[in-house]
Design a protein around this motif. Structure first.
Motif, PDB file in Angstrom:
ATOM      1  N   TRP B 156       0.815  -1.150   0.062  1.00 41.58           N
ATOM      2  CA  TRP B 156      -0.125   0.053   0.035  1.00 41.58           C
ATOM      3  C   TRP B 156       0.659   1.351  -0.038  1.00 41.58           C
ATOM      4  CZ3 TRP B 156       0.644  -3.807   3.808  1.00 41.58           C
ATOM      5  CH2 TRP B 156       1.122  -3.242   4.967  1.00 41.58           C
ATOM      6  N   GLU B 175       4.675  -3.361  10.240  1.00 42.63           N
ATOM      7  CA  GLU B 175       3.815  -2.346   9.722  1.00 42.63           C
ATOM      8  C   GLU B 175       2.415  -2.940   9.437  1.00 42.63           C
ATOM      9  OE1 GLU B 175       6.340  -3.802   8.187  1.00 42.63           O
ATOM     10  OE2 GLU B 175       7.795  -2.274   7.711  1.00 42.63           O
ATOM     11  N   GLU B 176       1.238  -2.048   9.684  1.00 42.59           N
ATOM     12  CA  GLU B 176       0.062  -2.671   9.575  1.00 42.59           C
ATOM     13  C   GLU B 176      -0.661  -1.624   8.760  1.00 42.59           C
ATOM     14  OE1 GLU B 176      -1.219  -5.526  10.563  1.00 42.59           O
ATOM     15  OE2 GLU B 176       0.385  -6.275  11.943  1.00 42.59           O
ATOM     16  N   ARG B 177      -1.895  -1.882   8.233  1.00 45.15           N
ATOM     17  CA  ARG B 177      -2.697  -1.225   7.753  1.00 45.15           C
ATOM     18  C   ARG B 177      -3.959  -1.061   8.162  1.00 45.15           C
ATOM     19  NH1 ARG B 177      -5.154  -0.925   1.449  1.00 45.15           N
ATOM     20  NH2 ARG B 177      -5.060   1.228   1.153  1.00 45.15           N
ATOM     21  N   LEU B 179      -8.017   0.573   9.031  1.00 38.14           N
ATOM     22  CA  LEU B 179      -9.123   1.387   8.389  1.00 38.14           C
ATOM     23  C   LEU B 179      -9.578   2.504   9.194  1.00 38.14           C
ATOM     24  CD1 LEU B 179     -11.711   1.294   6.147  1.00 38.14           C
ATOM     25  CD2 LEU B 179     -12.646  -0.074   7.891  1.00 38.14           C
ATOM     26  N   TYR B 181     -12.405   5.501   9.493  1.00 39.00           N
ATOM     27  CA  TYR B 181     -13.748   5.963   8.785  1.00 39.00           C
ATOM     28  C   TYR B 181     -13.605   7.549   9.151  1.00 39.00           C
ATOM     29  CZ  TYR B 181     -15.954   1.518   8.513  1.00 39.00           C
ATOM     30  OH  TYR B 181     -16.230   0.348   8.006  1.00 39.00           O
TER      31      TYR B 181
END
Lengths: 166, 186
Positions: B156, B175-177, B179, B181
């Motif tokens: 990403w 590393e994390e992605r 979410l 809102y």
């Protein structure tokens, strides 16, 4: 089952909770979310040979709004995480999740920088199906476990608690 | 005329080294001349198809080689001091070319130094190079000058590292992605 039929003009006596659970557990519409080879086994389970429709999963719902059981079949990469989360969030309550296959359960053989090490890091999971990939029988058994879980649920009690807590 | 002779004649001094391995020819050229070389190979020798483009990180290989050489030198004697050859540039970019007409294959190799990881993009010659070049940029951090849309291909956009570099750990650096809102409050 909790039903007792009395004679006469078709009277039925049961508990509301049991009626709700009966309805819910016999129509667990799945949301097929196949991201890898497990998806093929899921398709086999849904198709005529194994026919998941026998258990009420008659209509694979490709819209999360009208689905009850999310069948997450396959590897989830970290790039995919927001999409999975969003789909789960879009499903209406009540909802259940089946993690199908080693990748969905724990990341499987992909212990790398790019792979999510089990979808339970992101969303709650009800039933795990081990295997790489699991056979369709495994998925059918998982769905029956979900039905079992639904039948032991107390939907009204939860609702009452919500009312008390305001 | 054999393929090697024709390539030699076509490229002249641009070809710095030839390696032949199991019937396949590999030619090494300087980084800054890659556009000229690729264009002339396409126009003059009929290599009209780019079948692949990929990067290589040789750092671990070079370290091992240097260690082995040191050991060997020590075992022989202490003579020849101070003639340490500087290691070749760390990265490679390889172009696999195919001539559909003559059914010949050629590998073009350039070596890219770590402190200046920049290569001219061949997207002007082959549109097919856009995604492979993005992948090389994503995995090794080699920048392609003149690329129309040089973004990450597989990871990403906010990913902070170049994961196929040999000093990057296999299991990542956490590393994390996530979410998020965006709430629009009225």
């Amino acid at each position: 089952m909790g039903f007792q039929a009395y004679g006469g003009n078709g009277w039925l006596l049961t508990k509301m909770e049991q009626l709700i659970n009966w309805g819910r557990s016999r129509s667990p519409w799945p949301l097929p979310y196949g991201t890898a080879c497990c998806g093929i086994e899921m398709m086999a389970a849904l198709a005529a040979g194994y026919d998941l429709g026998r258990f009420g999963a008659e209509r694979p719902s490709f819209s999360p709004r009208q689905a009850d059981v999310l069948i997450e079949a396959g590897t989830i990469t970290k790039k995919m995480v927001p999409i999975l989360k969003k789909i789960y969030d879009q499903m209406a309550e009540p909802k259940w999740v089946i993690a199908m296959g080693a990748c969905a359960c724990s990341g499987g053989v992909f212990r790398t920088y790019s792979t999510l090490q089990g979808i339970d890091n992101v969303i709650p999971v009800d039933v795990y199906v081990p295997g790489c990939p699991p056979r369709p029988e495994g998925l059918i058994y998982a769905l029956m476990k979900v039905m079992e879980k639904i039948e032991n649920d107390h939907p009204l009690r939860k609702h009452a608690l919500d009312l008390v807590e305001g | 005329m054999s393929l090697k002779d024709r390539v030699e004649r076509c490229l002249g001094d641009y070809a710095t080294a030839f390696v032949e391995c199991r019937g396949d020819l590999c030619v090494e050229v300087p980084v800054e001349d890659v556009l000229k070389v690729i264009a002339s190979l396409k126009d003059e020798l009929g290599f009209d198809f780019l079948s692949d483009l990929f990067g290589v990180d040789n750092s671990v290989l070079f370290e091992k080689k240097a260690k082995a050489a040191k050991k060997k030198k020590k075992a022989e004697d202490e003579a020849l001091p101070g003639d340490d050859v500087p290691p070749p540039p760390r990265f490679e970019v390889n172009y696999l070319l195919l001539s559909l007409e003559r059914n010949e294959r050629l590998q073009v190799k350039i070596r890219v130094p770590e402190d200046k990881p920049e290569v001219d993009s061949v997207t002007g010659i082959w549109k097919a190079a856009t995604w492979p070049e993005r992948e090389v940029y994503d995995m090794y951090g080699i920048k392609f000058k003149g690329h129309p849309d040089l973004r990450r291909l597989l990871m990403w956009d906010e990913f902070p590292a170049y994961p196929l570099r040999k000093d990057y750990p296999l299991e990542g650096q956490g590393e994390e992605r996530h979410l998020s809102y965006t709430t629009t409050e009225s």
